[in-house]
Design a protein around this motif. Structure first.
Motif, PDB file in Angstrom:
ATOM      1  N   ILE A  50       0.834  -1.202   0.000  1.00 40.72           N
ATOM      2  CA  ILE A  50       0.000   0.000   0.000  1.00 40.72           C
ATOM      3  C   ILE A  50       0.870   1.254   0.000  1.00 40.72           C
ATOM      4  O   ILE A  50       0.637   2.182  -0.784  1.00 40.72           O
ATOM      5  N   LEU A  51       1.875   1.272   0.863  1.00 40.83           N
ATOM      6  CA  LEU A  51       2.777   2.428   0.871  1.00 40.83           C
ATOM      7  C   LEU A  51       3.481   2.579  -0.475  1.00 40.83           C
ATOM      8  O   LEU A  51       3.615   3.686  -0.989  1.00 40.83           O
ATOM      9  N   GLY A  52       3.921   1.451  -1.033  1.00 38.83           N
ATOM     10  CA  GLY A  52       4.577   1.502  -2.344  1.00 38.83           C
ATOM     11  C   GLY A  52       3.663   2.085  -3.408  1.00 38.83           C
ATOM     12  O   GLY A  52       4.089   2.894  -4.249  1.00 38.83           O
ATOM     13  N   MET A  53       2.385   1.689  -3.366  1.00 36.84           N
ATOM     14  CA  MET A  53       1.437   2.231  -4.353  1.00 36.84           C
ATOM     15  C   MET A  53       1.216   3.723  -4.129  1.00 36.84           C
ATOM     16  O   MET A  53       1.118   4.489  -5.093  1.00 36.84           O
ATOM     17  N   ILE A  54       1.146   4.130  -2.856  1.00 31.25           N
ATOM     18  CA  ILE A  54       0.979   5.565  -2.580  1.00 31.25           C
ATOM     19  C   ILE A  54       2.183   6.343  -3.082  1.00 31.25           C
ATOM     20  O   ILE A  54       2.054   7.365  -3.753  1.00 31.25           O
ATOM     21  N   TRP A  55       3.399   5.846  -2.766  1.00 31.28           N
ATOM     22  CA  TRP A  55       4.611   6.551  -3.210  1.00 31.28           C
ATOM     23  C   TRP A  55       4.671   6.565  -4.748  1.00 31.28           C
ATOM     24  O   TRP A  55       5.033   7.580  -5.344  1.00 31.28           O
ATOM     25  N   HIS A 100       1.255  -2.581 -11.781  1.00 32.66           N
ATOM     26  CA  HIS A 100       2.017  -2.768 -10.548  1.00 32.66           C
ATOM     27  C   HIS A 100       1.236  -3.637  -9.555  1.00 32.66           C
ATOM     28  O   HIS A 100       1.779  -4.580  -8.981  1.00 32.66           O
ATOM     29  N   ALA A 101      -0.041  -3.317  -9.350  1.00 30.31           N
ATOM     30  CA  ALA A 101      -0.858  -4.064  -8.386  1.00 30.31           C
ATOM     31  C   ALA A 101      -1.029  -5.519  -8.829  1.00 30.31           C
ATOM     32  O   ALA A 101      -0.929  -6.440  -8.002  1.00 30.31           O
ATOM     33  N   ALA A 102      -1.269  -5.750 -10.110  1.00 30.04           N
ATOM     34  CA  ALA A 102      -1.428  -7.118 -10.611  1.00 30.04           C
ATOM     35  C   ALA A 102      -0.127  -7.908 -10.466  1.00 30.04           C
ATOM     36  O   ALA A 102      -0.136  -9.062 -10.036  1.00 30.04           O
ATOM     37  N   ALA A 103       0.986  -7.293 -10.804  1.00 30.67           N
ATOM     38  CA  ALA A 103       2.278  -7.976 -10.685  1.00 30.67           C
ATOM     39  C   ALA A 103       2.589  -8.276  -9.215  1.00 30.67           C
ATOM     40  O   ALA A 103       3.131  -9.340  -8.901  1.00 30.67           O
ATOM     41  N   THR A 104       2.216  -7.371  -8.321  1.00 33.23           N
ATOM     42  CA  THR A 104       2.432  -7.605  -6.896  1.00 33.23           C
ATOM     43  C   THR A 104       1.699  -8.865  -6.454  1.00 33.23           C
ATOM     44  O   THR A 104       2.244  -9.696  -5.726  1.00 33.23           O
ATOM     45  N   PHE A 105       0.459  -9.028  -6.896  1.00 32.47           N
ATOM     46  CA  PHE A 105      -0.301 -10.231  -6.557  1.00 32.47           C
ATOM     47  C   PHE A 105       0.452 -11.486  -6.986  1.00 32.47           C
ATOM     48  O   PHE A 105       0.631 -12.416  -6.199  1.00 32.47           O
ATOM     49  N   TRP A 106       0.907 -11.515  -8.227  1.00 33.93           N
ATOM     50  CA  TRP A 106       1.573 -12.716  -8.740  1.00 33.93           C
ATOM     51  C   TRP A 106       2.913 -12.957  -8.065  1.00 33.93           C
ATOM     52  O   TRP A 106       3.321 -14.102  -7.900  1.00 33.93           O
ATOM     53  N   TYR A 107       3.605 -11.890  -7.648  1.00 31.98           N
ATOM     54  CA  TYR A 107       4.894 -12.072  -6.981  1.00 31.98           C
ATOM     55  C   TYR A 107       4.748 -12.445  -5.508  1.00 31.98           C
ATOM     56  O   TYR A 107       5.682 -12.967  -4.910  1.00 31.98           O
ATOM     57  N   VAL A 108       3.597 -12.187  -4.907  1.00 30.51           N
ATOM     58  CA  VAL A 108       3.375 -12.614  -3.527  1.00 30.51           C
ATOM     59  C   VAL A 108       3.301 -14.140  -3.463  1.00 30.51           C
ATOM     60  O   VAL A 108       3.820 -14.761  -2.525  1.00 30.51           O
ATOM     61  N   LEU A 109       2.676 -14.753  -4.437  1.00 35.65           N
ATOM     62  CA  LEU A 109       2.465 -16.207  -4.411  1.00 35.65           C
ATOM     63  C   LEU A 109       3.750 -17.011  -4.226  1.00 35.65           C
ATOM     64  O   LEU A 109       3.791 -17.904  -3.373  1.00 35.65           O
ATOM     65  N   PRO A 110       4.834 -16.739  -4.980  1.00 36.04           N
ATOM     66  CA  PRO A 110       6.047 -17.539  -4.770  1.00 36.04           C
ATOM     67  C   PRO A 110       6.754 -17.262  -3.447  1.00 36.04           C
ATOM     68  O   PRO A 110       7.613 -18.031  -3.034  1.00 36.04           O
TER      69      PRO A 110
END
Length: 116
Positions: free
Chosen positions: A40-45, A59-69
Protein backbone atom coordinates in the motif's frame (compact mmCIF):
# COMPACT_ATOMS: atom_id res chain seq x y z
CA UNK A 1 14.62 15.00 -1.13
CA UNK A 2 12.32 15.71 1.82
CA UNK A 3 9.74 13.26 0.46
CA UNK A 4 12.42 10.55 0.22
CA UNK A 5 13.27 11.10 3.88
CA UNK A 6 9.58 10.97 4.85
CA UNK A 7 9.13 7.71 2.90
CA UNK A 8 12.15 6.15 4.60
CA UNK A 9 11.02 7.26 8.06
CA UNK A 10 7.43 6.01 7.67
CA UNK A 11 8.61 2.69 6.28
CA UNK A 12 11.23 2.30 9.01
CA UNK A 13 8.75 3.10 11.78
CA UNK A 14 6.39 0.39 10.53
CA UNK A 15 9.16 -2.21 10.52
CA UNK A 16 10.31 -1.16 13.99
CA UNK A 17 6.76 -1.32 15.37
CA UNK A 18 6.18 -4.79 13.94
CA UNK A 19 9.41 -6.11 15.45
CA UNK A 20 8.64 -4.58 18.87
CA UNK A 21 5.09 -5.95 18.89
CA UNK A 22 6.29 -9.38 17.74
CA UNK A 23 8.70 -9.57 20.71
CA UNK A 24 5.74 -9.51 23.07
CA UNK A 25 3.01 -11.09 20.95
CA UNK A 26 4.42 -13.10 18.01
CA UNK A 27 1.02 -13.86 16.44
CA UNK A 28 -0.12 -10.22 16.57
CA UNK A 29 3.21 -9.08 15.16
CA UNK A 30 2.80 -11.61 12.36
CA UNK A 31 -0.71 -10.33 11.66
CA UNK A 32 0.57 -6.78 11.29
CA UNK A 33 3.52 -7.94 9.19
CA UNK A 34 1.19 -9.89 6.92
CA UNK A 35 -0.87 -6.81 6.13
CA UNK A 36 0.01 -5.42 2.73
CA UNK A 37 1.36 -2.23 4.30
CA UNK A 38 4.51 -2.24 2.18
CA UNK A 39 2.46 -2.73 -0.97
CA UNK A 40 0.00 0.00 0.00
CA UNK A 41 2.78 2.43 0.87
CA UNK A 42 4.58 1.50 -2.34
CA UNK A 43 1.44 2.23 -4.35
CA UNK A 44 0.98 5.56 -2.58
CA UNK A 45 4.61 6.55 -3.21
CA UNK A 46 4.36 5.35 -6.84
CA UNK A 47 1.08 7.20 -7.44
CA UNK A 48 2.56 10.39 -6.01
CA UNK A 49 5.57 10.07 -8.32
CA UNK A 50 3.62 8.90 -11.39
CA UNK A 51 -0.19 9.16 -11.23
CA UNK A 52 -0.88 6.79 -14.12
CA UNK A 53 -3.81 4.39 -13.73
CA UNK A 54 -2.49 1.77 -16.17
CA UNK A 55 0.95 1.79 -14.58
CA UNK A 56 -0.65 1.37 -11.14
CA UNK A 57 -2.90 -1.44 -12.39
CA UNK A 58 0.12 -3.30 -13.80
CA UNK A 59 2.02 -2.77 -10.55
CA UNK A 60 -0.86 -4.06 -8.39
CA UNK A 61 -1.43 -7.12 -10.61
CA UNK A 62 2.28 -7.98 -10.69
CA UNK A 63 2.43 -7.60 -6.90
CA UNK A 64 -0.30 -10.23 -6.56
CA UNK A 65 1.57 -12.72 -8.74
CA UNK A 66 4.89 -12.07 -6.98
CA UNK A 67 3.38 -12.61 -3.53
CA UNK A 68 2.47 -16.21 -4.41
CA UNK A 69 6.05 -17.54 -4.77
CA UNK A 70 7.03 -15.91 -1.47
CA UNK A 71 4.39 -17.75 0.59
CA UNK A 72 6.13 -21.17 0.82
CA UNK A 73 9.02 -19.46 2.62
CA UNK A 74 6.70 -18.87 5.57
CA UNK A 75 6.04 -22.60 5.80
CA UNK A 76 9.64 -23.74 5.24
CA UNK A 77 11.28 -21.51 7.86
CA UNK A 78 9.14 -22.65 10.82
CA UNK A 79 9.38 -26.28 9.72
CA UNK A 80 13.18 -26.07 9.64
CA UNK A 81 13.36 -24.23 12.96
CA UNK A 82 11.15 -26.84 14.62
CA UNK A 83 13.50 -29.53 13.36
CA UNK A 84 16.53 -27.88 14.99
CA UNK A 85 17.96 -26.05 11.99
CA UNK A 86 19.71 -22.83 13.11
CA UNK A 87 17.82 -19.61 12.38
CA UNK A 88 20.28 -18.17 9.85
CA UNK A 89 20.36 -21.39 7.83
CA UNK A 90 16.56 -21.65 7.91
CA UNK A 91 16.27 -18.02 6.80
CA UNK A 92 18.78 -18.56 4.01
CA UNK A 93 16.93 -21.69 2.86
CA UNK A 94 13.68 -19.74 2.84
CA UNK A 95 15.27 -16.96 0.78
CA UNK A 96 16.81 -19.44 -1.68
CA UNK A 97 13.44 -21.18 -2.08
CA UNK A 98 11.75 -17.83 -2.69
CA UNK A 99 14.33 -16.79 -5.28
CA UNK A 100 13.91 -20.13 -7.08
CA UNK A 101 10.13 -19.76 -7.05
CA UNK A 102 10.39 -16.16 -8.32
CA UNK A 103 12.55 -17.39 -11.18
CA UNK A 104 10.04 -20.13 -11.91
CA UNK A 105 7.19 -17.59 -11.86
CA UNK A 106 9.02 -15.34 -14.31
CA UNK A 107 9.70 -18.32 -16.58
CA UNK A 108 6.26 -19.96 -16.36
CA UNK A 109 4.11 -16.84 -16.01
CA UNK A 110 4.46 -15.55 -19.58
CA UNK A 111 3.58 -19.01 -20.94
CA UNK A 112 0.17 -18.53 -19.29
CA UNK A 113 -0.26 -14.96 -20.47
CA UNK A 114 1.00 -13.21 -17.34
CA UNK A 115 2.81 -9.96 -18.01
CA UNK A 116 5.29 -9.61 -15.16
Amino acid sequence: MLFLIVKALVSGVIIALVSEIAKRQPAFGALIASLPLVSILGMIWLWRARPDAENMAQHAAATFWYVLPSLPMFLLIPALLRHGVPFWIALLAGCVLTIALYAAMMWVGPRFGLRL
